[in-house]
Structure formats: C-alpha cells, structure tokens
Write an enzyme that holds these catalytic residues in place. Sequence first.
Site, PDB file in Angstrom:
ATOM      1  N   LEU A  77     -21.334   2.554  16.370  1.00 37.61           N
ATOM      2  CA  LEU A  77     -20.659   2.653  17.660  1.00 37.61           C
ATOM      3  C   LEU A  77     -21.596   2.519  18.857  1.00 37.61           C
ATOM      4  O   LEU A  77     -21.194   2.755  19.994  1.00 37.61           O
ATOM      5  CB  LEU A  77     -19.855   3.956  17.737  1.00 37.61           C
ATOM      6  CG  LEU A  77     -18.767   4.073  16.664  1.00 37.61           C
ATOM      7  CD1 LEU A  77     -18.083   5.431  16.736  1.00 37.61           C
ATOM      8  CD2 LEU A  77     -17.752   2.941  16.770  1.00 37.61           C
ATOM      9  N   CYS A  78     -22.840   2.136  18.614  1.00 34.88           N
ATOM     10  CA  CYS A  78     -23.783   1.893  19.713  1.00 34.88           C
ATOM     11  C   CYS A  78     -23.435   0.591  20.420  1.00 34.88           C
ATOM     12  O   CYS A  78     -23.030  -0.372  19.785  1.00 34.88           O
ATOM     13  CB  CYS A  78     -25.213   1.796  19.183  1.00 34.88           C
ATOM     14  SG  CYS A  78     -25.988   3.367  18.857  1.00 34.88           S
ATOM     15  N   MET A 115     -30.631   6.307  21.604  1.00 37.58           N
ATOM     16  CA  MET A 115     -30.534   5.864  20.212  1.00 37.58           C
ATOM     17  C   MET A 115     -31.540   4.750  19.906  1.00 37.58           C
ATOM     18  O   MET A 115     -32.105   4.703  18.816  1.00 37.58           O
ATOM     19  CB  MET A 115     -29.112   5.416  19.864  1.00 37.58           C
ATOM     20  CG  MET A 115     -28.090   6.551  19.918  1.00 37.58           C
ATOM     21  SD  MET A 115     -28.592   8.059  19.044  1.00 37.58           S
ATOM     22  CE  MET A 115     -28.843   7.453  17.399  1.00 37.58           C
ATOM     23  N   ASP A 130     -44.389   2.640   4.532  1.00 36.99           N
ATOM     24  CA  ASP A 130     -44.360   1.460   3.665  1.00 36.99           C
ATOM     25  C   ASP A 130     -45.740   0.844   3.504  1.00 36.99           C
ATOM     26  O   ASP A 130     -46.130   0.455   2.402  1.00 36.99           O
ATOM     27  CB  ASP A 130     -43.382   0.424   4.233  1.00 36.99           C
ATOM     28  CG  ASP A 130     -43.254  -0.786   3.335  1.00 36.99           C
ATOM     29  OD1 ASP A 130     -43.031  -0.607   2.120  1.00 36.99           O
ATOM     30  OD2 ASP A 130     -43.375  -1.917   3.843  1.00 36.99           O
TER      31      ASP A 130
END
Length: 162
Positions: A77-78, A115, A130
């Site tokens: 929903l961004c 966000m 990673d």
Amino acid sequence: MTKTSPFTHLDKLGQAHMVDITEKQVTSRTATAQSIVCFSADSFNKLTEDNPKGDVFAVARIAGIQAAKRCADLIPLCHSLALSNVSIDFNLLPDKHQVQVLAQCKLAGKTGVEMEALTAASIAALTLYDMCKAFDKGIVIEHTCLLEKTGGKSGHWQRTTS
C-alpha cells in the site's frame, strides 16, 4: 455504529486500501532510518580489512538505494514516490563489532518517506549479511527503526531513545 480504525490503511469496514493523498500539500520531507549489523570479532575484522568479495560497503550502498526506489513494489500500500535523494552511510562501531547502517531519503511530495528509509536500511543490512555469510552465519541484524522524519502535517519527529 462503525468503529473508526487507528490504521490509516484500513477503511471504515476494516478493508485494506491505499490512502488518498490527492488533497495533501506538497512539502519537503525527509526520513532517516537505521539498522545495526552485529558481527563476531573475527568477522568484523575480515569485513573492515581486505574482503575477498571486493567493496562490500559499495554493494550494500547500491542495494539500499535501489531498495528505497522500489519500496512501493515491496510494500503493497505504499505510494510510488519520486525520491530526490537517497543516501546510505555506514558507521563502524569496532568496540561492539557492529556496523550502523544509516539511510536517509528526501523528496518534495504529498506523503512521507519513512518506509523508503526503513526499506533502504534493511536491504543494505541484508546485503552486508549476504556478502559476509560465507565466513559468518551468526550475523545478527537488529534495531531497525526510524530515527527522524521531517515535513508533512505531523512536522518534525525524532527518536529520543536509542
């Protein structure tokens, strides 16, 4: 009687929806977020000395910037935002064998960039994991949080505790 939800992404019936920002004012907005990446002493030394995978921090920086730009693809929903700047910095904390990932996002727009900053910090931290997992699978990513935001109706907010 319909109960009002404190969640902006839920309507009066409790159904998910995208927040309508059409009538909001365009303001300058920034957000800064962090993630802390915790290493063993040995792996912190490998990371900060000569890593055989090359410039680990450059790869993590690019990953964080790309993540901020793709935030709307990751979080349903961004809003898609036209970011004017994304910066990723790494603070080495040798006494704790940690790297603080700081992500800052900026734009002039109708909605905040919290966000995007949180996503950038998270993905940069995951990229460090990673790149280093070959020699340390015990790396921990912690304390991902918003540190500060400016702009918009709610104005300036800053975390007061670490």
